[in-house]
Design a protein around this motif. Structure first.
Motif, mmCIF file in Angstrom:
data_model
loop_
_atom_site.group_PDB
_atom_site.id
_atom_site.type_symbol
_atom_site.label_atom_id
_atom_site.label_comp_id
_atom_site.label_asym_id
_atom_site.label_seq_id
_atom_site.Cartn_x
_atom_site.Cartn_y
_atom_site.Cartn_z
ATOM 1 N N SER A 224 0.849 -1.184 0.000
ATOM 2 C CA SER A 224 0.000 0.000 0.000
ATOM 3 C C SER A 224 0.891 1.242 0.000
ATOM 4 O O SER A 224 2.125 1.154 0.064
ATOM 5 C CB SER A 224 -0.903 -0.009 1.232
ATOM 6 O OG SER A 224 -0.124 0.058 2.414
ATOM 7 N N THR A 225 0.253 2.402 -0.076
ATOM 8 C CA THR A 225 1.023 3.652 -0.027
ATOM 9 C C THR A 225 1.814 3.749 1.274
ATOM 10 O O THR A 225 2.985 4.156 1.282
ATOM 11 C CB THR A 225 0.072 4.852 -0.160
ATOM 12 O OG1 THR A 225 -0.667 4.730 -1.384
ATOM 13 C CG2 THR A 225 0.849 6.155 -0.159
ATOM 14 N N TRP B 258 4.848 1.502 1.081
ATOM 15 C CA TRP B 258 5.928 2.091 0.286
ATOM 16 C C TRP B 258 6.702 3.126 1.103
ATOM 17 O O TRP B 258 7.933 3.187 1.048
ATOM 18 C CB TRP B 258 5.368 2.735 -0.980
ATOM 19 C CG TRP B 258 5.130 1.758 -2.088
ATOM 20 C CD1 TRP B 258 3.948 1.280 -2.532
ATOM 21 C CD2 TRP B 258 6.135 1.125 -2.905
ATOM 22 N NE1 TRP B 258 4.123 0.385 -3.561
ATOM 23 C CE2 TRP B 258 5.471 0.283 -3.817
ATOM 24 C CE3 TRP B 258 7.529 1.198 -2.943
ATOM 25 C CZ2 TRP B 258 6.147 -0.486 -4.750
ATOM 26 C CZ3 TRP B 258 8.206 0.434 -3.879
ATOM 27 C CH2 TRP B 258 7.519 -0.403 -4.776
#
Length: 388
Positions: free
Chosen positions: A26-27, A30
């Protein structure tokens, strides 16, 4: 595949079924992975002064393996145990691999149970001593080994704390989901009980009007039209009630939205209920000696009287029904319904009406009793608490 590297490590280290599976980041993942990569690079840079005095081949090897260790942290989500074991073994020889090994150990502590992460921790502690003797600090190998053991334990402990917190949050979320499902189930049961009372009342009135038409085919046209209108109205109300309960009981995600629950009856609606029963041919006497009651109390009292009148229509058609209600704040609300025991009508019963009333009274913190008197009367008495 897992089998490709099982020959490299003891099977206990690879016991987690998620090892080696592709990971979708997911963001947030990351961002975390970038921070971890930068941290690994920073730790590797901090060890550069330790390379002074080393032979050129060893210095180049340190830099190559240090760079590979920093890059390998991107694999920590997919192969956490394997990565940690490999970096741990390399850190026994190369100082610049130590930062990546520490971060890999932290990942194992967070994402794997102790039966796996504990073995990886033991391997990290064992590899501390060869490096301490091979590359000792100015204060000696024992001091170096002690500091490194402390760092390993702190990293592992931090990972265990993070894992415990995540498990706690997950457990609380699961409990909230279970509580939500239980609340929805109880609400549906409550609605089902409400609909049992309402539909039984509607259908019993409809049956009485239809029975009057059947046994009085020679009645005046005005009475026949009135009875037919009452049948139509009762049937319409029954269908409307049924449509509403189906809408409320519909599971989320099915077609259509939940229909809003209509306003529930209170004590103020009790005279209308009695009047409706009288229009259906019942003889009902109502004595209402109660001040304005709370909404929940009034709703429960209304449903009890409604079911009692329905039972009287089913099991004592034509008998006089006396309904009495009295009480006040602090003393509770007392409900009494009395009627002569007669011949049961042709209206079928489910046998759950009185059971449902007892459950309703108990859920409200009260009690309900019913009995037959020596005079041949059927008496239903209920008491509901009325908070001050």
């Amino acid at each position: 595949m897992k089998l490709e590297y099982r020959w490299l490590l003891p099977s206990v280290l690879l016991g987690d079924p998620d090892e080696g599976r592709p990971v979708r980041r997911s963001t947030r993942d990351w961002i975390v992975d970038i921070v971890v990569f930068v941290a690994a690079c920073g730790l590797a840079v901090l060890t550069l002064p330790d390379l002074d005095g080393l032979a050129r081949p060893l210095r180049i090897s340190e830099q190559v393996f240090g760079a590979l260790a920093c890059a390998s942290v991107w694999l920590r989500r997919r192969w956490p145990v394997t990565l940690s074991v490999v970096l741990t073994l390399l850190s026994a020889v190369f100082v610049m691999v130590g930062g990546g090994a520490a971060l890999a150990l932290f990942t194992v502590a967070v994402h794997r149970p102790f039966k796996i992460s504990g073995i990886v921790l033991g391997l990290n502690l064992l590899t501390v001593f060869p490096l301490a003797w091979w590359r000792p600090d100015e204060l000696g190998p024992l001091w170096t080994a002690g500091v490194m053991v402390l760092i390993v334990l702190l990293v592992f402990g931090w990972g265990i704390v993070v894992r415990s917190r995540r498990q706690l949050v997950y457990s609380l979320r699961e409990q909230a989901k279970v509580a939500g499902r239980e609340a929805r189930r109880l609400e549906r049961e409550r609605i089902a009980r409400e609909m049992h009372d309402v539909l039984a009342h509607r259908i019993s009135i409809l049956s009485l009007h239809a029975g009057a038409l059947e046994f009085r085919p020679d009645a005046p046209a005005e009475q026949i039209a009135k009875a037919a209108g009452a049948i139509r109205e009762s049937a319409h109300q029954a269908l409307q009630d049924l449509r509403e309960v189906i809408g409320v009981l519909r599971q989320p995600g099915e077609q259509g939205e939940l229909l809003p629950e209509r306003p529930q009856p209170t004590l103020a609606d009790l005279p209308s209920l009695v009047e409706e029963s009288r229009e259906a041919g019942m003889e009902v006497e109502l004595r209402l000696d109660v001040e304005q009651a709370p909404e929940s109390l009034g709703r429960n009292a209304y449903r009890i009287v409604q079911e009692a009148l329905t039972n009287a229509r089913k099991h004592a058609p034509g008998a006089l029904v006396r309904v009495g209600m009295e009480g006040g704040r602090g003393e509770g609300l007392t409900i009494a319904v009395r009627n002569k025991i007669g011949w049961p009508s042709a209206i079928p019963g489910t046998g759950t009406g009185l059971i449902g009333l007892a459950e309703r009274a108990e859920l409200a913190g009260g009690r309900l009793e019913h009995r037959r008197t020596p005079e041949g009367d059927f008496v239903l008495e209920a008491w509901l608490p009325w908070q001050t």
